[in-house]
Design a protein around this motif. Structure first.
Motif, PDB file in Angstrom:
ATOM      1  N   UNK A 128       0.864  -1.186   0.000  1.00 24.58           N
ATOM      2  CA  UNK A 128       0.000   0.000   0.000  1.00 24.58           C
ATOM      3  C   UNK A 128       0.898   1.233   0.000  1.00 24.58           C
ATOM      4  N   UNK A 129       0.538   2.217  -0.807  1.00 20.08           N
ATOM      5  CA  UNK A 129       1.219   3.514  -0.757  1.00 20.08           C
ATOM      6  C   UNK A 129       0.173   4.540  -0.355  1.00 20.08           C
ATOM      7  N   UNK A 130       0.360   5.160   0.805  1.00 25.74           N
ATOM      8  CA  UNK A 130      -0.655   6.093   1.319  1.00 25.74           C
ATOM      9  C   UNK A 130      -0.078   7.498   1.477  1.00 25.74           C
ATOM     10  N   UNK A 131      -0.942   8.478   1.232  1.00 25.81           N
ATOM     11  CA  UNK A 131      -0.552   9.885   1.380  1.00 25.81           C
ATOM     12  C   UNK A 131      -0.283  10.195   2.854  1.00 25.81           C
ATOM     13  N   UNK A 132       0.980  10.398   3.188  1.00 25.96           N
ATOM     14  CA  UNK A 132       1.296  10.815   4.565  1.00 25.96           C
ATOM     15  C   UNK A 132       1.103  12.326   4.677  1.00 25.96           C
ATOM     16  N   UNK A 133       1.352  13.033   3.580  1.00 28.74           N
ATOM     17  CA  UNK A 133       1.058  14.468   3.490  1.00 28.74           C
ATOM     18  C   UNK A 133       0.877  14.780   2.009  1.00 28.74           C
ATOM     19  N   UNK A 134      -0.278  15.298   1.638  1.00 29.80           N
ATOM     20  CA  UNK A 134      -0.473  15.689   0.239  1.00 29.80           C
ATOM     21  C   UNK A 134      -0.147  17.176   0.088  1.00 29.80           C
ATOM     22  N   UNK A 135      -0.463  17.735  -1.083  1.00 33.26           N
ATOM     23  CA  UNK A 135      -0.088  19.131  -1.344  1.00 33.26           C
ATOM     24  C   UNK A 135      -0.703  20.109  -0.325  1.00 33.26           C
ATOM     25  N   UNK A 136      -1.811  19.716   0.283  1.00 34.70           N
ATOM     26  CA  UNK A 136      -2.464  20.613   1.260  1.00 34.70           C
ATOM     27  C   UNK A 136      -1.676  20.743   2.566  1.00 34.70           C
ATOM     28  N   UNK A 137      -0.613  19.944   2.700  1.00 36.27           N
ATOM     29  CA  UNK A 137       0.292  20.109   3.840  1.00 36.27           C
ATOM     30  C   UNK A 137      -0.154  19.433   5.127  1.00 36.27           C
ATOM     31  N   UNK A 138      -1.315  18.776   5.092  1.00 38.67           N
ATOM     32  CA  UNK A 138      -1.855  18.175   6.319  1.00 38.67           C
ATOM     33  C   UNK A 138      -1.309  16.767   6.522  1.00 38.67           C
ATOM     34  N   UNK A 139      -0.658  16.548   7.655  1.00 38.54           N
ATOM     35  CA  UNK A 139      -0.035  15.239   7.911  1.00 38.54           C
ATOM     36  C   UNK A 139      -1.071  14.247   8.426  1.00 38.54           C
ATOM     37  N   UNK A 140      -1.142  13.101   7.775  1.00 36.50           N
ATOM     38  CA  UNK A 140      -2.094  12.062   8.191  1.00 36.50           C
ATOM     39  C   UNK A 140      -1.475  11.118   9.218  1.00 36.50           C
ATOM     40  N   UNK A 141      -0.405  11.589   9.847  1.00 34.40           N
ATOM     41  CA  UNK A 141       0.246  10.774  10.878  1.00 34.40           C
ATOM     42  C   UNK A 141       0.554  11.678  12.070  1.00 34.40           C
ATOM     43  N   UNK A 172      -1.674  18.112  11.916  1.00 35.91           N
ATOM     44  CA  UNK A 172      -1.703  16.673  11.656  1.00 35.91           C
ATOM     45  C   UNK A 172      -2.971  16.056  12.242  1.00 35.91           C
ATOM     46  N   UNK A 173      -3.210  14.843  11.850  1.00 33.04           N
ATOM     47  CA  UNK A 173      -4.475  14.162  12.140  1.00 33.04           C
ATOM     48  C   UNK A 173      -4.704  13.937  13.638  1.00 33.04           C
ATOM     49  N   UNK A 174      -3.627  13.773  14.395  1.00 35.00           N
ATOM     50  CA  UNK A 174      -3.803  13.527  15.830  1.00 35.00           C
ATOM     51  C   UNK A 174      -4.142  14.827  16.560  1.00 35.00           C
ATOM     52  N   UNK A 175      -3.420  15.891  16.237  1.00 32.45           N
ATOM     53  CA  UNK A 175      -3.598  17.148  16.978  1.00 32.45           C
ATOM     54  C   UNK A 175      -4.763  17.988  16.489  1.00 32.45           C
ATOM     55  N   UNK A 176      -5.077  17.918  15.196  1.00 31.09           N
ATOM     56  CA  UNK A 176      -6.086  18.854  14.668  1.00 31.09           C
ATOM     57  C   UNK A 176      -7.397  18.196  14.250  1.00 31.09           C
TER      58      UNK A 176
END
Ligand code: H79
Length: 439
Positions: free
Chosen positions: A108-121, A129-133
């Motif tokens: 699997x290749x997953x977007x850890x951060x796309x162009x929008x700059x939001x970290x999914x980790x 990032x997904x945990x804090x925001x």
């Protein structure tokens, strides 16, 4: 010390101790070469484009999903509201990974951060990032990695070098100019930030299959400090594979070459004019027309078309990284689940002619392709118009020719450099009529 402080120290230590060799001198480690072999054998992976943009479902326009911030000119302070809406309560990592296995995919290749700059980790260097925001508040990537490890699936991280959110991504390139960011910024600070995030991704989650870069095309001539970034990755995880979707020939330090929405050698997109290099190859493609979730995009490709794409990719020595854009609740689109199941069923029956093979002697033809493994050539007939078909054999003598599965004998005539196969009547319903040539 708190984990956050420990991570900061680790990141700082790592960033200051990586010697910057020019990647022109890059010699892949033995473990890296092994990963490349594994990658070429694996053939089929799932691409996942998931981020807070999924809650907008493309905003009612075809062709927009993960690009909505740019295409609808949403400024940073408004876009920053999205994480609060992102609460994928139906996300089930075990279900995702089981689906991937059943589809016959190996990674699997997953977007850890796309162009929008939001970290999914769970990034410590930034709270965007997904945990804090995000309302969800859990480490999506961490949960997925744990499940991948459990089920024996390798996880690769997509990472966008282009960033529409970070103020220090300045000067800006062709995109990200409608986000209300100041007309100033410290480019080097941005590259340090990116390297710090990559360090987190490569130290927080165990072995990573590879780093899949995207976005360099936003400004080709920017001082990306690639030597430093690539050296950092190779130091932290020598076995991990580095690739970049920059639409050019591979740059020193990269371990595989990728193509977007075209098979190697094709250029329907206009930006795939590059040649084919020596590295392992990968083609990525969408199941409808969108990468991220688009509620309007129901133009799903048929199972047959996607199997043909996988077979054609294998015939060109390339992997297929097939994309899905999960829905905002965390489930995979049901249409994609169904298609992947069917692909898996096909692969269960015919996987031997795909996995672990390399491209066969015919090259890519209108009628199909061939793959090769050990003493067998698999001729994949995807749509023949001629009743006879020539396969060059480069000195190898064909001992037997038969249809894969049924074992039905295929008559062939030896030629000086190959064989001429006489094809039986092939029913229209057969997705891929495979002839085995044993030599
Ligand atoms: O992550 C997915 C997409 O969001 C991203 N790559 C895949 C894997 C992607 N972004 N853009 N594209 C794919 C298409 C590329 C368009 C480009 Fe251009 C044409 C880049 C450079 C020329 C137009 C002008 C868009 C940006 C500048």
């Amino acid at each position: 010390m708190k984990p956050r402080i420990i991570t900061y120290c680790l990141v700082l230590y790592t960033l200051t101790t990586v010697p910057v060799f020019s990647q022109a001198d890059y010699v892949p480690s033995a473990s890296n070469l092994e990963s490349r072999e594994w990658f070429q054998d694996a053939k089929f992976g799932l691409f996942v484009h998931w981020g807070v943009y999924s809650v907008m479902g493309g905003g009612g326009d075809m062709g927009i999903a993960e690009w909505i911030m740019e295409r609808k000119e949403i400024p940073v302070d408004q876009y920053e509201k999205l994480p609060d809406f992102f609460n994928p309560v139906a996300f089930d990592a075990a279900e995702w990974v089981s689906m991937v296995k059943e589809a016959g995919m190996k990674y699997i290749t997953i977007t850890s951060k796309h162009h929008d700059g939001f970290a999914m980790y769970d990034s410590k260097i930034s709270d965007y990032n997904v945990v804090d925001r995000a309302r969800y508040g859990k480490d999506i990537i961490g949960m997925l990695k744990e499940e991948c490890d459990k089920q024996g699936i390798r996880l690769f991280f997509y990472y966008s070098q282009l960033d529409w959110h970070h103020p220090d991504y300045y000067p800006r390139g062709r995109t990200g100019n409608f986000t209300g960011r100041p007309e100033s910024g410290d480019w080097d600070a941005y590259i340090n930030y990116m390297n710090a995030q990559l360090t987190e991704l490569l130290t927080q989650y165990g072995d990573v299959g590879g780093i899949w870069f995207d976005g360099m095309w936003d400004q080709w001539d920017a001082p990306w400090r690639l030597d430093e970034t690539y050296a950092l990755i190779h130091k932290l995880q020598p076995q991990t594979l580095v690739g970049s979707n920059h639409h050019k020939m591979p740059i020193p330090g990269e371990d595989f070459q990728m193509f977007e929405k075209d098979l190697p050698g094709q250029n329907s997109m206009g930006f795939n004019q590059t040649g084919i290099g020596e590295l392992p190859l990968e083609t990525c493609e969408t199941m409808n027309g969108s990468w991220g979730y688009n509620i309007k995009d129901t133009k799903f490709k048929s199972t047959e078309d996607l199997i043909h794409m996988l077979v054609r990719a294998a015939g060109l020595n390339s992997n297929l990284l097939l994309n899905t854009g999960p829905m905002p609740d965390g489930r995979i689109q049901p249409e994609n689940v169904a298609t992947l199941k069917e692909m898996g069923k096909w692969l269960k029956q015919y996987g031997e002619t795909i996995y672990g093979t390399r491209s066969g002697p015919t090259g890519a033809k209108k009628w199909g392709v061939s793959t090769w493994k050990d003493n067998k050539i698999f001729v994949h007939i995807l749509g023949a118009e001629d009743p006879v078909l020539y396969v060059p054999m480069a000195g190898q003598k064909v001992a037997k020719a038969y249809a894969y599965g049924s074992g039905e004998k295929i008559t062939f005539k030896k030629q000086s450099e190959g064989v001429l196969l006489s094809l039986p009547d092939i029913s229209e319903d057969i997705i891929d009529y495979i002839i085995v040539l044993e030599f």
